[in-house]
Enzyme design. Structure first.
Site, mmCIF file in Angstrom:
data_model
loop_
_atom_site.group_PDB
_atom_site.id
_atom_site.type_symbol
_atom_site.label_atom_id
_atom_site.label_comp_id
_atom_site.label_asym_id
_atom_site.label_seq_id
_atom_site.Cartn_x
_atom_site.Cartn_y
_atom_site.Cartn_z
ATOM 1 N N CYS A 1 -9.525 24.848 -16.400
ATOM 2 C CA CYS A 1 -10.523 25.745 -16.099
ATOM 3 C C CYS A 1 -11.073 25.698 -14.551
ATOM 4 O O CYS A 1 -10.392 26.255 -13.945
ATOM 5 C CB CYS A 1 -11.766 25.476 -17.130
ATOM 6 S SG CYS A 1 -12.616 27.078 -17.143
ATOM 7 N N HIS B 1 -10.082 23.736 -22.853
ATOM 8 C CA HIS B 1 -10.788 22.476 -22.676
ATOM 9 C C HIS B 1 -10.741 21.985 -24.220
ATOM 10 O O HIS B 1 -9.831 22.358 -24.986
ATOM 11 C CB HIS B 1 -12.234 22.807 -22.562
ATOM 12 C CG HIS B 1 -12.740 23.221 -21.013
ATOM 13 N ND1 HIS B 1 -12.798 22.329 -20.004
ATOM 14 C CD2 HIS B 1 -13.041 24.288 -20.606
ATOM 15 C CE1 HIS B 1 -13.220 22.990 -19.193
ATOM 16 N NE2 HIS B 1 -13.417 24.285 -19.498
#
Ligand code: GLN
Length: 248
Positions: free
Chosen positions: A92, A193
């Site tokens: 990310c 994630h």
């Protein structure tokens, strides 16, 4: 067998339990008798020579802005390491900063390390939820990877860039292209994630094996482990990603 693992900015870029990816890698390494030497690299710290694996987690725009100039200065070293077969896993916010730049929600352009062929611009809304992608880490062998995404950034891959996978359910890089992540040799950037690796043991072993290849010159055969729980976690995340009614 020993691999050197550089964990970049653990104090700044570590949300959604991204640190859990380390626990998975070191646990799976230990089970195969592989020693994993973890070196934490903070702002201004030297990178370990000959690192086999570079890891960088996710974070809010504010934390990214604090590390971006420092990481950008390391772009050349990491790019050469990747060309030499070193492994990278960037999640990310870390993924975004391995591109050329990240224009965040305040409009500030954060410099990127230029390791991956992409750039990112924050949108007005956040792309949030469980994600399911289909990818081919090894040619001819399709597999699914699951995780959780929460990002304002829309990542645009260069025309010739290779995505990590095709979005089956969820948003991915920009909610439009149908692709998620980016890969370049053994470097992988992703929005996933969760943490990512506990529910994707095949991906964890793929990364681990390539790090050992970088360290020793030969690709190890990693003995299979009992991944029943990981398999269940993968199945639960897959069901959640479908349930959220993303793309099909
Ligand atoms: N701050 C970045 C964004 O919003 C990355 C977020 C993250 O790492 N989860 O897109």
């Amino acid at each position: 067998m020993r691999i050197v693992f550089a964990h970049l900015y653990p104090d700044y870029l570590n949300i959604y339990a991204d640190r859990g990816n380390l626990a998975v890698l070191s646990g799976r390494a230990r089970c195969r008798g592989i020693a994993m030497e973890v070196r934490e690299v903070g702002l201004g710290d030297p990178l370990p020579d000959g690192a086999d694996f570079f890891y960088i987690g996710g974070g809010q725009d504010r934390e990214q802005a604090l590390v971006a100039p420092d990481l950008a200065e390391r772009g050349g070293v990491i790019t050469s390491a990747v060309a030499g077969g070193a492994v990278v896993l960037a999640v990310c916010g870390g993924y975004q900063l391995l591109g050329r730049f990240y224009r965040d929600r305040s409009g500030q352009e954060q410099p990127g390390a230029g390791v991956l062929p992409l750039h990112t611009v924050a949108g007005d809304t956040r792309l949030i939820g469980d994600v399911l992608i289909e990818c081919e880490l090894e040619q001819g062998h399709r597999q699914t990877v699951v995780g959780f995404e929460n990002h304002a950034g829309r990542t645009i891959l260069d025309a010739a860039a290779e995505p990590l996978g095709r979005v089956v359910a969820g948003f991915g890089n920009d909610g439009e292209s149908g692709f998620e992540g980016c890969r370049l040799d053994n470097a992988i950037g992703t929005y996933l994630h969760g943490p990512l690796l506990p529910r994707n043991p095949e991906l964890a072993d793929w990364l681990l094996a390539r790090a050992v290849l970088h360290a020793t010159g030969s690709l190890p055969h990693l003995e299979p482990l009992d991944d029943a729980i990981e398999g269940e976690a993968h199945a639960v995340s897959t069901a959640r990603a479908y349930a959220r009614g993303g793309r099909r």
